[in-house]
Design a protein around this motif. Structure first.
Motif, PDB file in Angstrom:
ATOM      1  N   ARG A 178       7.009  -2.209  -1.425  1.00 19.02           N
ATOM      2  CA  ARG A 178       7.403  -1.666  -0.118  1.00 19.02           C
ATOM      3  C   ARG A 178       6.191  -1.193   0.666  1.00 19.02           C
ATOM      4  O   ARG A 178       6.099  -1.408   1.880  1.00 19.02           O
ATOM      5  CB  ARG A 178       8.375  -0.500  -0.306  1.00 19.02           C
ATOM      6  N   ASP A 179       5.240  -0.543  -0.032  1.00 16.67           N
ATOM      7  CA  ASP A 179       4.074   0.005   0.663  1.00 16.67           C
ATOM      8  C   ASP A 179       3.101  -1.076   1.131  1.00 16.67           C
ATOM      9  O   ASP A 179       2.456  -0.933   2.174  1.00 16.67           O
ATOM     10  CB  ASP A 179       3.339   0.996  -0.249  1.00 16.67           C
ATOM     11  N   SER A 180       2.967  -2.152   0.344  1.00 17.55           N
ATOM     12  CA  SER A 180       1.950  -3.167   0.648  1.00 17.55           C
ATOM     13  C   SER A 180       2.511  -4.451   1.228  1.00 17.55           C
ATOM     14  O   SER A 180       1.753  -5.262   1.774  1.00 17.55           O
ATOM     15  CB  SER A 180       1.173  -3.510  -0.634  1.00 17.55           C
ATOM     16  N   ASP A 181       3.798  -4.669   1.084  1.00 17.78           N
ATOM     17  CA  ASP A 181       4.436  -5.924   1.495  1.00 17.78           C
ATOM     18  C   ASP A 181       3.856  -7.118   0.743  1.00 17.78           C
ATOM     19  O   ASP A 181       3.836  -8.245   1.243  1.00 17.78           O
ATOM     20  CB  ASP A 181       4.291  -6.138   3.011  1.00 17.78           C
ATOM     21  N   VAL A 182       3.358  -6.850  -0.464  1.00 17.65           N
ATOM     22  CA  VAL A 182       2.795  -7.900  -1.325  1.00 17.65           C
ATOM     23  C   VAL A 182       3.441  -7.759  -2.699  1.00 17.65           C
ATOM     24  O   VAL A 182       3.506  -6.653  -3.251  1.00 17.65           O
ATOM     25  CB  VAL A 182       1.263  -7.763  -1.457  1.00 17.65           C
ATOM     26  N   SER A 183       3.901  -8.859  -3.270  1.00 19.87           N
ATOM     27  CA  SER A 183       4.551  -8.790  -4.586  1.00 19.87           C
ATOM     28  C   SER A 183       3.526  -8.501  -5.670  1.00 19.87           C
ATOM     29  O   SER A 183       2.318  -8.716  -5.490  1.00 19.87           O
ATOM     30  CB  SER A 183       5.269 -10.104  -4.896  1.00 19.87           C
ATOM     31  N   ASN A 184       4.026  -8.041  -6.807  1.00 19.51           N
ATOM     32  CA  ASN A 184       3.162  -7.732  -7.930  1.00 19.51           C
ATOM     33  C   ASN A 184       2.408  -8.971  -8.409  1.00 19.51           C
ATOM     34  O   ASN A 184       1.205  -8.923  -8.697  1.00 19.51           O
ATOM     35  CB  ASN A 184       4.002  -7.155  -9.074  1.00 19.51           C
ATOM     36  N   ALA A 185       3.118 -10.103  -8.492  1.00 20.43           N
ATOM     37  CA  ALA A 185       2.480 -11.349  -8.939  1.00 20.43           C
ATOM     38  C   ALA A 185       1.393 -11.791  -7.974  1.00 20.43           C
ATOM     39  O   ALA A 185       0.315 -12.246  -8.386  1.00 20.43           O
ATOM     40  CB  ALA A 185       3.535 -12.438  -9.091  1.00 20.43           C
ATOM     41  N   GLU A 186       1.651 -11.670  -6.678  1.00 24.24           N
ATOM     42  CA  GLU A 186       0.653 -12.064  -5.672  1.00 24.24           C
ATOM     43  C   GLU A 186      -0.582 -11.179  -5.748  1.00 24.24           C
ATOM     44  O   GLU A 186      -1.714 -11.665  -5.626  1.00 24.24           O
ATOM     45  CB  GLU A 186       1.272 -11.983  -4.273  1.00 24.24           C
TER      46      GLU A 186
END
Length: 282
Positions: A178-186
């Motif tokens: 939510r904070d970064s708008d980037v998934s964990n895998a990415e």
């Protein structure tokens, strides 16, 4: 993270166990408020939950909510117990292990639907009826295994804590995305500069090169199996020493022993048959 409930515990008991004691406003109910709170927390996490956001979702003023729920902490208590009550409320057929495993999997599924549940923590949080029903099922799965009462409680709590600890990873992942708008895998796939420095760690490199990280074990599945294996070993140890332990192996009732010959392990034929079915189901 919510370290402990800041709500009035006596008022929490009234709310959780159905004794609201407040007059409702037409068109608004405690159930609607709780469901709206769950929706907000599902979308924004527990940190994003406010009484104002819940009121806006329902189309009422914030003050209207306080006629039903005296505080945000009380609302969180209600939301948690509501979420625990989702899904089937009966145990599958089988032995202690399948029943306890089913409880753990249901808990994991609830946390996957509602990651914020792992943030509701504290030793003084008042449990609601749904929470107690789950604990009852976990204790019931273990009660006839030959474990001592304190071991039954400890084993059930061990499984519950394992599920809760795994669920914290869901909270962390959801917050970071939510904070970064980037998934964990990415995020991790972009860390080439970090991986280039791993050559000083030979075991890590060896595990990498031999495929140890290609298809990792599912942390929940791996951990749950190991926890249940440990409990099973303890139950087997209790079975082996049962002759030294007074009382029926199934229900714990006193067993009338013959004056000679082989000692009896069960107080009745019914308990003996129950124990046989339990062993067959393992």
């Amino acid at each position: 993270m919510r370290a402990a409930s800041g709500s009035d515990p006596e008022r929490a008991v009234e709310l959780l166990w159905g004794e609201t004691g407040r007059g409702p406003r037409p068109g608004l109910s405690l159930d609607r408020i709780v469901r709206a709170g769950v929706s907000v927390a599902d979308a924004e996490g527990l940190k994003g939950l406010t009484m104002q956001k819940v009121a806006e979702r329902l189309g009422f003023t914030t003050m209207s909510l306080y006629r039903h729920v005296p505080s945000r902490d009380h609302l969180v208590d209600l939301m948690y117990d509501h979420a625990v009550g989702e899904g089937p409320d009966s145990d599958p057929e089988g032995g202690w292990r399948s029943r306890l495993e089913s409880c753990a999997r249901r808990g994991w599924q609830r946390h996957q639907r509602h990651p914020w549940m792992a943030e509701v923590r504290g030793n003084r949080r008042v449990p609601g009826p749904n929470t107690m029903a789950v604990f009852e099922r976990m204790l019931g799965a273990l009660a006839g295994t030959g474990l001592r009462p304190a071991e039954v409680v400890a084993a059930a709590e061990l499984v519950g804590r394992f599920v809760d600890s795994q669920a914290l990873t869901l909270v962390e992942a959801a917050e970071e995305e939510r904070d970064s708008d980037v998934s964990n895998a990415e995020w991790w796939s972009a860390r080439d500069s970090l991986y280039a420095r791993f050559d000083r760690f030979p075991t890590v490199v060896a595990m990498w090169e031999t495929g140890g990280f290609d298809e990792p074990e599912d942390p929940f599945e791996f951990g749950l199996t190991r926890v249940l294996d440990g409990i099973e070993l303890l139950i087997q140890a209790r079975d082996e020493t049962s002759d030294e332990t007074p009382g029926c192996k199934t229900c714990g009732a006193p067993v009338e022993q013959p004056s000679s010959g082989r000692r009896r392990a069960y107080c009745s034929r019914a308990c003996q048959q129950r124990a046989y079915r339990e062993r067959r189901a393992r």
